[in-house]
Write an enzyme that holds these catalytic residues in place. Structure first.
Site, PDB file in Angstrom:
ATOM      1  N   CYS A 150      -2.649   0.007   7.284  1.00 50.36           N
ATOM      2  CA  CYS A 150      -1.813   1.261   7.211  1.00 50.36           C
ATOM      3  C   CYS A 150      -1.949   1.943   8.369  1.00 50.36           C
ATOM      4  O   CYS A 150      -0.999   2.662   8.877  1.00 50.36           O
ATOM      5  CB  CYS A 150      -2.206   1.861   6.017  1.00 50.36           C
ATOM      6  SG  CYS A 150      -1.826   0.997   4.441  1.00 50.36           S
TER       7      CYS A 150
ATOM      8  N   HIS B  59       0.732  -1.160   0.034  1.00 52.05           N
ATOM      9  CA  HIS B  59       0.019   0.097   0.115  1.00 52.05           C
ATOM     10  C   HIS B  59       0.772   1.300  -0.022  1.00 52.05           C
ATOM     11  O   HIS B  59       2.042   1.263   0.599  1.00 52.05           O
ATOM     12  CB  HIS B  59      -0.683  -0.037   1.246  1.00 52.05           C
ATOM     13  CG  HIS B  59      -1.965  -0.961   1.151  1.00 52.05           C
ATOM     14  ND1 HIS B  59      -3.204  -0.829   2.020  1.00 52.05           N
ATOM     15  CD2 HIS B  59      -2.176  -1.943   0.675  1.00 52.05           C
ATOM     16  CE1 HIS B  59      -3.939  -1.827   1.747  1.00 52.05           C
ATOM     17  NE2 HIS B  59      -3.315  -2.594   1.048  1.00 52.05           N
TER      18      HIS B  59
ATOM     19  N   GLU C  29       0.956   3.914   1.970  1.00 50.99           N
ATOM     20  CA  GLU C  29       1.541   4.391   2.999  1.00 50.99           C
ATOM     21  C   GLU C  29       2.654   3.429   3.650  1.00 50.99           C
ATOM     22  O   GLU C  29       3.587   3.838   4.211  1.00 50.99           O
ATOM     23  CB  GLU C  29       0.348   4.300   4.254  1.00 50.99           C
ATOM     24  CG  GLU C  29      -0.955   4.973   3.876  1.00 50.99           C
ATOM     25  CD  GLU C  29      -2.049   4.340   3.180  1.00 50.99           C
ATOM     26  OE1 GLU C  29      -3.026   4.941   3.610  1.00 50.99           O
ATOM     27  OE2 GLU C  29      -1.731   3.477   2.261  1.00 50.99           O
TER      28      GLU C  29
ATOM     29  N   CYS D  98      -6.593   2.152   5.697  1.00 53.28           N
ATOM     30  CA  CYS D  98      -6.898   1.152   6.017  1.00 53.28           C
ATOM     31  C   CYS D  98      -6.295   0.659   7.295  1.00 53.28           C
ATOM     32  O   CYS D  98      -5.622   1.247   7.777  1.00 53.28           O
ATOM     33  CB  CYS D  98      -6.898   0.029   5.000  1.00 53.28           C
ATOM     34  SG  CYS D  98      -4.919  -0.510   4.984  1.00 53.28           S
TER      35      CYS D  98
END
Length: 150
Positions: free
Chosen positions: A87, A54, A56, A84
């Site tokens: 993260c 992801h 992040e 999410c």
């Protein structure tokens, strides 16, 4: 004096556009300390064939490597879409000062959309939250991406 929050989110949107152009879910992210961008990233899940890639997580890894530090205290993370749970956990573990995000994520967002662990639990570290920055632009990029998938 560093860039404004809006200017920084526009840079995160540029990262999200890179993801879009690579057929990745268009989420972009920056990490800023003392007004300077120390890391930027976009989703790489498809290209790396890794669910952990992801924006992040990639940005946190890059920031830790650049600073040679395991904690990113006094850093602000700018992300185009509400983080999410994975993260958010990484941001919390990195001890960041603040999260600035663009649009809500109704299926996975953990700053109010599907839940909010930061308010539901008593962590020893508190993070300032600012949502809705350039919300329309961030949301539209996601809508355009998924419209093209259908």
């Amino acid at each position: 004096m560093g860039l404004s929050d809006e200017s920084l989110m526009k840079l995160a949107l540029l990262e999200a556009s890179k993801a879009y152009d690579s057929d990745e879910v268009p989420i972009g992210c920056l990490i800023v300390r003392d007004g300077k961008v120390i890391a930027k990233a976009h989703n790489l899940r498809e290209g790396k064939n890794n669910v952990l890639a992801h924006a992040e997580i990639v940005a946190i890894n890059r920031a830790c490597k650049k600073l040679n530090e395991k904690f990113l205290e006094n850093c602000i993370i700018y992300v185009t879409i509400e983080p999410c749970l994975m993260c958010l956990g990484a941001i919390l573990q990195a001890r960041m000062k603040k999260i600035v995000y663009g649009a809500k994520e109704p299926k996975f967002g953990c700053l109010g959309s599907v839940g909010n662990p930061l308010s539901d639990y008593k962590f020893n570290h508190q993070i300032e939250i600012q949502g809705g920055l350039l919300e329309k632009e961030c949301s539209q990029l996601m809508k355009d991406f998924f419209k093209g998938k259908r």
